[in-house]
Design a protein around this motif. Structure first.
Motif, PDB file in Angstrom:
ATOM      1  N   LYS A 122       3.624   4.364  10.180  1.00 14.97           N
ATOM      2  CA  LYS A 122       5.267   4.408   9.553  1.00 14.97           C
ATOM      3  C   LYS A 122       5.565   3.649   8.044  1.00 14.97           C
ATOM      4  O   LYS A 122       5.007   2.642   8.835  1.00 14.97           O
ATOM      5  N   PRO A 123       6.634   3.851   7.015  1.00  9.65           N
ATOM      6  CA  PRO A 123       6.155   3.089   6.439  1.00  9.65           C
ATOM      7  C   PRO A 123       7.343   1.458   6.611  1.00  9.65           C
ATOM      8  O   PRO A 123       8.407   1.650   7.268  1.00  9.65           O
ATOM      9  N   ASP A 124       6.810   0.715   5.888  1.00  9.56           N
ATOM     10  CA  ASP A 124       7.870  -0.126   5.425  1.00  9.56           C
ATOM     11  C   ASP A 124       9.552  -0.315   4.808  1.00  9.56           C
ATOM     12  O   ASP A 124      10.468  -0.751   4.953  1.00  9.56           O
ATOM     13  N   LEU A 125       8.874   0.772   4.025  1.00  8.77           N
ATOM     14  CA  LEU A 125       9.883   0.996   2.863  1.00  8.77           C
ATOM     15  C   LEU A 125       9.515   2.240   2.027  1.00  8.77           C
ATOM     16  O   LEU A 125       8.261   2.789   1.292  1.00  8.77           O
ATOM     17  N   SER A 181       2.747  12.057  13.957  1.00  6.87           N
ATOM     18  CA  SER A 181       1.477  12.116  14.998  1.00  6.87           C
ATOM     19  C   SER A 181       0.852  11.319  13.961  1.00  6.87           C
ATOM     20  O   SER A 181      -0.244  10.975  14.766  1.00  6.87           O
ATOM     21  N   ASP A 182       1.123  10.549  13.382  1.00  7.79           N
ATOM     22  CA  ASP A 182      -0.047   8.659  13.432  1.00  7.79           C
ATOM     23  C   ASP A 182       0.979   7.866  13.040  1.00  7.79           C
ATOM     24  O   ASP A 182       1.965   7.149  11.892  1.00  7.79           O
ATOM     25  N   VAL A 225      13.051  13.765   4.683  1.00  7.94           N
ATOM     26  CA  VAL A 225      12.877  13.062   5.976  1.00  7.94           C
ATOM     27  C   VAL A 225      12.136  13.769   7.352  1.00  7.94           C
ATOM     28  O   VAL A 225      11.553  13.038   7.812  1.00  7.94           O
ATOM     29  N   SER A 226      12.117  15.082   7.729  1.00 11.15           N
ATOM     30  CA  SER A 226      11.686  15.504   8.880  1.00 11.15           C
ATOM     31  C   SER A 226      10.426  15.512   8.309  1.00 11.15           C
ATOM     32  O   SER A 226       9.671  15.357   9.694  1.00 11.15           O
ATOM     33  N   LEU A 227       9.468  16.048   7.280  1.00 11.41           N
ATOM     34  CA  LEU A 227       7.978  16.016   6.590  1.00 11.41           C
ATOM     35  C   LEU A 227       7.933  13.857   7.124  1.00 11.41           C
ATOM     36  O   LEU A 227       6.952  14.359   7.645  1.00 11.41           O
ATOM     37  N   ILE A 228       8.911  13.586   7.300  1.00 10.81           N
ATOM     38  CA  ILE A 228       8.261  12.285   6.390  1.00 10.81           C
ATOM     39  C   ILE A 228       8.267  11.742   8.421  1.00 10.81           C
ATOM     40  O   ILE A 228       7.316  11.399   8.911  1.00 10.81           O
ATOM     41  N   GLU A 229       8.817  12.301   8.734  1.00  6.79           N
ATOM     42  CA  GLU A 229       9.240  12.597  10.283  1.00  6.79           C
ATOM     43  C   GLU A 229       8.119  12.334  11.481  1.00  6.79           C
ATOM     44  O   GLU A 229       7.695  11.891  11.804  1.00  6.79           O
ATOM     45  N   ASP A 262       0.697  -1.062   0.091  1.00  2.00           N
ATOM     46  CA  ASP A 262      -0.249  -0.419  -0.032  1.00  2.00           C
ATOM     47  C   ASP A 262       0.914   1.373   0.020  1.00  2.00           C
ATOM     48  O   ASP A 262       1.576   1.608   0.997  1.00  2.00           O
ATOM     49  N   VAL A 263       0.753   2.374  -1.133  1.00  4.81           N
ATOM     50  CA  VAL A 263       1.156   2.951  -0.965  1.00  4.81           C
ATOM     51  C   VAL A 263       0.706   4.307   0.581  1.00  4.81           C
ATOM     52  O   VAL A 263      -0.984   4.532  -0.158  1.00  4.81           O
ATOM     53  N   VAL A 264       1.530   4.642   1.604  1.00  4.88           N
ATOM     54  CA  VAL A 264       0.934   5.291   1.948  1.00  4.88           C
ATOM     55  C   VAL A 264      -0.008   6.621   1.523  1.00  4.88           C
ATOM     56  O   VAL A 264      -0.377   7.335   1.898  1.00  4.88           O
TER      57      VAL A 264
END
Lengths: 418, 355
Positions: free
Chosen positions: B87-90, B82-83, B73-77, B49-51
């Motif tokens: 959190k991605p696996d890849l 917040s949710d 990376v900060s944006l992803i972090e 799934d592309v979250v």
């Protein structure tokens, strides 16, 4: 002239009250052998014998050399006549001669896959000596190993072998349509305990190879115990006497002789320390190979760093003379594998067989039994100050494992780019 | 049912459908779900799934690649914080094919993600994309075609490689269509070295194709520096790879594959002796070096020449390491560091002793 090998398979070995071989069982009288060794060489203070089996939870430290038990049953010249040998067993000599330069054999666990000796029954011979120089110590251990290996094989005299092999070579010109292939084997001969010994008769302990090489040699001499290791060099690519006796390039060349190629000859050369000597040895070896009219040559070496220069020089000159080469070498690509691997290179070396990155680290779990001085591990070539863990586990480079990256191409380990 | 794999997909403004060159300055954006080529991901691997899609403009990234990839990376972090469900696996970046700016951005994002978030990341680039040379040793790069015609194949390879990375499997360049990372990796072959050598030799003699197991490296040949004009004024240092250290080996330099070098004072020493120094080298017989360490590190002779005025003075610190099975890459690093220290100290020449 032929060499006939009478082979005796050893199913088990044990310490007993006499040294004898009977129907696959080898008994070893440690007390008598100790007495004989001390009598032969008064520099020996004491000897301890241990029989070790594959799969045991045993670690052997400070391994200096390994030898296949062999003796002459007929004739005195090595490479001819009848020889007896014991299969499935090796004599392993031990002793801390020069700090850092003796290796490890693990008989089970992850380290066992890296040493060819882990799959053999081993007679471990720990030799303690009177206070003598390292050079005398090395000689003592070398001679003792040869003596014990021969004594074990002699138990089979007048017995019926399990296999008989007749090794024929060089009797005819061969099929002219097959490619002419030769073998060049480079021996360490740097002095200061980096030496090998060449013997031509069974009653000789041999002479330092640097006195006789380069030389065209009958490959059967090597298989018959004609080369003895006197090296104290990193364990991974030290060519032990056992490796010489089972030289896989010679065995492969003999197996394909007259079928895939004509094995036209073998040149034994050496790796001196000075540039002028290196050039001279390389030039002579190349001339000898050209005289054999070889179309292709397999080149093997012992050691790393400085011997890389000899190998590259020889490859360059052979290729420039139109002789195709394939060389076998191990790599020192760093623990992460991200460095270039050799100390010298030449564009002509375009066909290399890799026997593995010796800098790769491995964690060896504790073993129930340890033979040899454990605290010395941190100082082994391939060890680190933190190598020895509290529980007896070891973290080392493959470099410290006997035969891990043998450059005769004895083992299956290789290395590739990922 | 097997667990779902969560993917975050990094794209540039163009592939994310934000716009063309006129939008090349947009800062990183978070978009829920897949965009553009990202939709292929669940088509190819239904359990993936592309979250979210993270998109940024090519110029925005290229202007300050190292900081702006950290911004991604900060944006992803922040979003993960917040949710946690996000959190991605890849992380999948691109494919960027032969696009220069986009390729650099994809590679830099992959590197930053795996370093800071410890999440596996993969991108796909054409082998001649300039990002390949800069990043191939640090990240896993799938070999793609030069243009979008190779989109599906590249995506498929990235997802296969991504699964292997998640499971900690070894990536093999030939089988996995990746660009080799220049990392030498041991494995057990199916025949011994001698037999492989003879097979290779037969092919070479017959003029058939064969693959060398180790391609020759290129050596860095350094031209010698010009001679010193006035030796009598020169400060001369001595550096050895022969393992001569003060007794006790205070820096614990290893006997082989050394991980460090040491710097040791010569102040007040007219020579060194077996009481003061020893060799910790594991590649040669150290008997004679230990009898008289001046044989490897000739302090005695240098002091004599110094007092005779043959040269200015001996630099009062020497550097030592062990050159035994020490990989070239590390030796180069030691050399650079020692040279920098010596240049800073105004040393004009160095005597290197090896063994």
């Amino acid at each position: 002239m032929t060499l006939i090998l009478h082979e005796f398979d050893v199913a088990d070995a044990l310490l007993a009250s006499q040294t004898a071989y009977s129907a696959g069982e080898l008994s070893i009288d440690a007390e008598a052998l100790t007495k004989e060794l001390k009598h032969q060489d008064p520099r020996i203070k004491d000897v301890r014998f241990t029989v070790v089996h594959p799969g045991e939870s045993t670690r052997i430290l400070c391994v200096k050399d390994a030898l296949a038990p062999m003796c002459k049953a007929k004739g005195v010249q090595l490479g001819a006549g009848i020889s007896h040998c014991l299969n499935n067993l090796a004599v392993v000599t031990c002793g801390p001669i020069v700090a850092f330069q003796e290796g490890i054999i693990d008989m089970s666990g992850p380290g066992a896959a890296y040493s060819p000796f882990a799959s053999l029954i081993l007679l471990v011979v720990e030799i303690s000596v009177a206070s003598i120089t390292p050079h005398q110590h090395e000689e003592t251990v070398r001679h003792a190993g040869m003596y014990v290996a021969e004594a074990l094989a002699k138990t089979t005299i007048n017995q019926h072998p399990d296999q008989v092999q007749e090794i024929v070579w060089g009797e005819s010109d061969g099929d002219p349509s097959l490619p002419r292939v030769a073998y060049l084997s480079l021996q360490l001969s740097q002095g200061l305990l980096h030496d090998n010994y060449l013997r031509r008769t069974v009653d000789s302990y041999g002479v330092n190879v640097k006195q006789e090489l380069p030389s065209v040699i009958d490959p059967r001499l090597v298989l018959d115990g004609g080369l003895v290791s006197g090296n104290c060099v990193s364990a991974c690519d030290k060519t032990t006497t056992y490796h010489h006796q089972k030289n896989p390039v010679i065995l492969e060349l003999l197996a394909g002789q007259g079928i895939r190629w004509n094995f036209v000859g073998m040149v034994l050369s050496h790796v001196p320390t000075r540039l002028a000597e290196k050039r001279q040895a390389a030039k002579t070896a190349v001339d000898m190979l050209r005289e054999l009219n070889a179309e292709g040559v397999v080149v093997t070496k012992e050691g790393f760093g400085n011997p890389d220069a000899d190998m590259m020089m020889i490859i360059r000159w052979l290729e420039q003379a139109g002789v195709k080469t394939v060389a076998i070498s191990d790599e020192f690509a760093g623990p992460e594998g991200d460095s270039q691997s050799l100390a010298d290179a030449t564009p002509e070396a375009d066909a290399l067989v890799s026997t593995g990155n010796a800098n790769q680290r491995i964690k060896l779990p504790p073993m129930r039994k340890v033979i040899g001085p454990l605290p010395d591990v941190a100082r082994l070539a391939g060890g680190y100050p933190h190598s020895l863990h509290h529980d007896g586990a070891l973290e080392i480079e493959l470099q410290a494992i006997v035969g891990a990256t043998n450059q005769l191409g004895y083992s299956f380990l290789s290395c590739r780019e990922v | 049912m097997s667990p779902r794999t969560k993917v975050i997909h990094y794209e540039n403004q163009f592939f994310a459908g934000i716009g063309g060159e006129e939008q090349a300055n947009v800062p990183p954006l978070w978009i829920d779900g897949p965009m553009g080529p990202g939709q292929l991901i669940s088509q190819i691997k239904p359990q993936f799934d592309v979250v979210a899609t993270v998109a940024a403009g090519d110029n925005y990234m290229a202007e300050d690649l190292s900081h702006r990839s950290q911004e991604v990376v900060s944006l992803i972090e922040q979003r993960i914080a917040s949710d946690h469900e996000l959190k991605p696996d890849l992380i999948v970046a691109g494919p960027a094919f032969n696009a220069g700016r986009y390729g650099m951005a994809c590679a830099a994002v992959c590197q930053a993600v795996q370093q800071r978030l410890k999440i596996p990341a993969v991108t796909a680039l054409y082998p001649e994309n300039p990002a390949v040379e800069n990043y191939r040793s640090q990240i896993v790069i799938v070999r793609s075609e030069a243009s979008v015609l190779g989109m599906r194949a590249a995506m498929q390879d990235m997802l296969n490689v991504g699964r292997k990375l998640m499971e900690g499997e070894l990536i093999l360049p030939d089988a996995d269509h990746t660009i080799a990372r220049g990392i030498r990796h041991n494995y057990f072959a199916t025949s011994n070295g001698a037999s492989r050598a003879l097979n290779m030799l037969m092919r070479k003699i017959a003029g058939e194709a064969y693959a060398s197991e180790y391609a020759m490296p290129t050596f860095d040949r350094v031209p010698p520096a010009p001679p010193i004009a006035d030796l009598t004024q020169a400060s001369i240092a001595v550096v050895t790879s022969g393992g001569i250290v003060p007794r006790g080996n205070p820096d614990h330099i290893e006997s082989a594959s050394a991980s460090r070098f040491g710097a040791y004072s010569l102040v007040g020493l007219d020579q060194i002796s077996s009481e003061s120094h020893c060799s910790v080298h594991g590649g040669y017989d150290t008997t004679y070096a230990n009898e008289d360490p001046n044989r490897v590190l000739p302090i005695g002779s240098l002091r004599e020449l110094e007092s005779e005025g043959k040269f200015g003075h001996l630099y009062e610190t020497y550097f030592a390491t062990v050159g035994n099975a020490t990989a070239v890459r590390r030796a180069v690093q030691f050399g650079r560091e020692i040279a920098a220290l010596l240049v800073n100290a105004g040393v004009q020449a160095v005597i290197l002793t090896s063994t």
